[in-house]
Design a protein around this motif. Structure first.
Motif, mmCIF file in Angstrom:
data_model
loop_
_atom_site.group_PDB
_atom_site.id
_atom_site.type_symbol
_atom_site.label_atom_id
_atom_site.label_comp_id
_atom_site.label_asym_id
_atom_site.label_seq_id
_atom_site.Cartn_x
_atom_site.Cartn_y
_atom_site.Cartn_z
ATOM 1 N N SER A 135 1.127 -0.897 -0.204
ATOM 2 C CA SER A 135 0.138 0.037 0.031
ATOM 3 C C SER A 135 0.892 0.912 -0.268
ATOM 4 N N GLY A 136 -0.362 2.755 0.169
ATOM 5 C CA GLY A 136 0.883 3.961 -0.019
ATOM 6 C C GLY A 136 1.639 4.452 -1.053
ATOM 7 N N GLY A 137 0.683 3.334 -2.326
ATOM 8 C CA GLY A 137 1.324 4.149 -3.527
ATOM 9 C C GLY A 137 0.621 5.336 -4.668
ATOM 10 N N GLY A 138 0.938 5.600 -5.490
ATOM 11 C CA GLY A 138 -0.140 7.279 -5.244
ATOM 12 C C GLY A 138 0.576 7.565 -6.364
ATOM 13 N N LEU A 139 -0.200 9.015 -7.474
ATOM 14 C CA LEU A 139 0.890 10.426 -8.466
ATOM 15 C C LEU A 139 1.215 11.006 -6.911
ATOM 16 N N VAL A 140 2.730 11.362 -7.688
ATOM 17 C CA VAL A 140 3.175 11.975 -6.620
ATOM 18 C C VAL A 140 4.168 13.377 -7.603
ATOM 19 N N GLN A 141 4.481 14.593 -7.450
ATOM 20 C CA GLN A 141 5.048 15.346 -8.373
ATOM 21 C C GLN A 141 6.354 14.703 -8.554
ATOM 22 N N PRO A 142 7.565 15.590 -9.583
ATOM 23 C CA PRO A 142 9.030 14.790 -9.313
ATOM 24 C C PRO A 142 9.060 16.123 -8.169
ATOM 25 N N GLY A 143 10.162 15.036 -7.800
ATOM 26 C CA GLY A 143 10.778 15.691 -6.871
ATOM 27 C C GLY A 143 10.304 15.496 -4.868
ATOM 28 N N GLY A 144 9.139 14.801 -4.883
ATOM 29 C CA GLY A 144 8.462 14.421 -3.984
ATOM 30 C C GLY A 144 8.840 13.115 -3.397
ATOM 31 N N SER A 145 7.881 12.701 -2.574
ATOM 32 C CA SER A 145 8.308 11.294 -1.471
ATOM 33 C C SER A 145 6.844 10.491 -1.531
ATOM 34 N N LEU A 146 7.443 9.847 -1.227
ATOM 35 C CA LEU A 146 6.156 8.666 -1.002
ATOM 36 C C LEU A 146 6.638 7.692 -0.061
ATOM 37 N N ARG A 147 5.921 6.961 1.066
ATOM 38 C CA ARG A 147 6.040 6.050 1.951
ATOM 39 C C ARG A 147 5.566 4.398 1.681
ATOM 40 N N LEU A 148 5.953 3.841 0.396
ATOM 41 C CA LEU A 148 4.844 2.228 0.977
ATOM 42 C C LEU A 148 5.264 0.984 1.896
ATOM 43 N N SER A 149 4.640 1.070 1.899
ATOM 44 C CA SER A 149 4.001 -0.687 3.262
ATOM 45 C C SER A 149 3.859 -1.546 2.825
ATOM 46 N N CYS A 150 4.394 -2.492 3.379
ATOM 47 C CA CYS A 150 4.122 -4.264 2.878
ATOM 48 C C CYS A 150 4.061 -5.022 4.103
ATOM 49 N N SER A 151 2.532 -5.538 4.244
ATOM 50 C CA SER A 151 2.176 -5.973 5.486
ATOM 51 C C SER A 151 2.028 -7.640 5.088
ATOM 52 N N VAL A 152 2.535 -8.250 6.426
ATOM 53 C CA VAL A 152 2.621 -9.522 6.390
ATOM 54 C C VAL A 152 1.799 -10.461 7.282
ATOM 55 N N SER A 153 1.208 -11.425 6.508
ATOM 56 C CA SER A 153 0.635 -12.361 7.308
ATOM 57 C C SER A 153 0.508 -13.885 7.229
ATOM 58 N N GLY A 154 0.595 -15.235 7.908
ATOM 59 C CA GLY A 154 0.765 -16.024 7.855
ATOM 60 C C GLY A 154 1.866 -16.849 7.880
ATOM 61 N N LEU A 155 2.701 -16.188 8.144
ATOM 62 C CA LEU A 155 4.518 -16.343 8.506
ATOM 63 C C LEU A 155 5.168 -15.913 9.280
ATOM 64 N N THR A 156 6.322 -16.740 9.530
ATOM 65 C CA THR A 156 6.751 -16.174 10.749
ATOM 66 C C THR A 156 7.742 -15.040 10.069
ATOM 67 N N PHE A 157 7.555 -13.643 10.548
ATOM 68 C CA PHE A 157 7.796 -12.919 9.577
ATOM 69 C C PHE A 157 9.459 -12.265 9.798
ATOM 70 N N THR A 158 10.170 -12.995 11.058
ATOM 71 C CA THR A 158 11.066 -12.634 11.267
ATOM 72 C C THR A 158 12.376 -14.050 10.446
ATOM 73 N N ASN A 159 11.427 -14.790 10.008
ATOM 74 C CA ASN A 159 12.392 -15.624 9.683
ATOM 75 C C ASN A 159 12.607 -14.332 7.846
ATOM 76 N N TYR A 160 12.075 -14.243 7.543
ATOM 77 C CA TYR A 160 11.895 -13.858 5.778
ATOM 78 C C TYR A 160 12.980 -12.672 5.820
ATOM 79 N N GLY A 161 13.512 -12.231 4.368
ATOM 80 C CA GLY A 161 14.204 -11.308 4.083
ATOM 81 C C GLY A 161 13.204 -10.605 3.464
ATOM 82 N N MET A 162 12.268 -9.129 3.114
ATOM 83 C CA MET A 162 11.556 -8.285 2.493
ATOM 84 C C MET A 162 12.675 -7.830 1.257
#
Length: 115
Positions: free
Chosen positions: A7-34
């Motif tokens: 989530s977190g995508g969208g339209l932004v002007q050049p020079g701007g910022s965005l923060r993407l998020s990636c939510s994970v469930s159903g596995l042991t998150f600390t065992n996985y590289g992202m």
């Protein structure tokens, strides 16, 4: 059942910022590289950034080094991609992938950089 949701995508002007998020469930998150990948129209999917399971090791593609920052919250089971100084050439669908013995992919989130 493993779920990876960006989530977190969208339209932004050049020079701007965005923060993407990636939510994970159903596995042991600390065992996985992202890893974050992106795919621009008419191009192959390419590596953007990766973070180890502990968060201590990070790697970036050359063209995003110094502009993008990958991080993770192992309590929230979420990975992030902070994107600053965005350029039109960063326009793509951004995908998140949980990696260990198997890869689990999200559906992607569109990032468009345009004036």
């Amino acid at each position: 059942q493993v779920e990876v949701v960006e989530s977190g995508g969208g339209l932004v002007q050049p020079g701007g910022s965005l923060r993407l998020s990636c939510s994970v469930s159903g596995l042991t998150f600390t065992n996985y590289g992202m890893t974050w990948y992106r795919q621009a129209p008419g191009k192959e999917r390419e590596f953007v950034a990766a973070i180890s399971s502990s968060g201590s090791i990070k790697n970036y593609a050359d063209d995003v080094e110094g502009r993008f920052t990958i991080s993770r919250d192992n309590v929230m089971n979420t990975a992030f991609l902070q994107m600053d100084s965005l350029k039109p050439e960063d326009t793509a669908i951004y995908y998140c992938c949980a990696k260990r013995f198997l890869d689990y992919w999200g559906q992607g989130t569109q990032v468009t950089v345009s004036s």
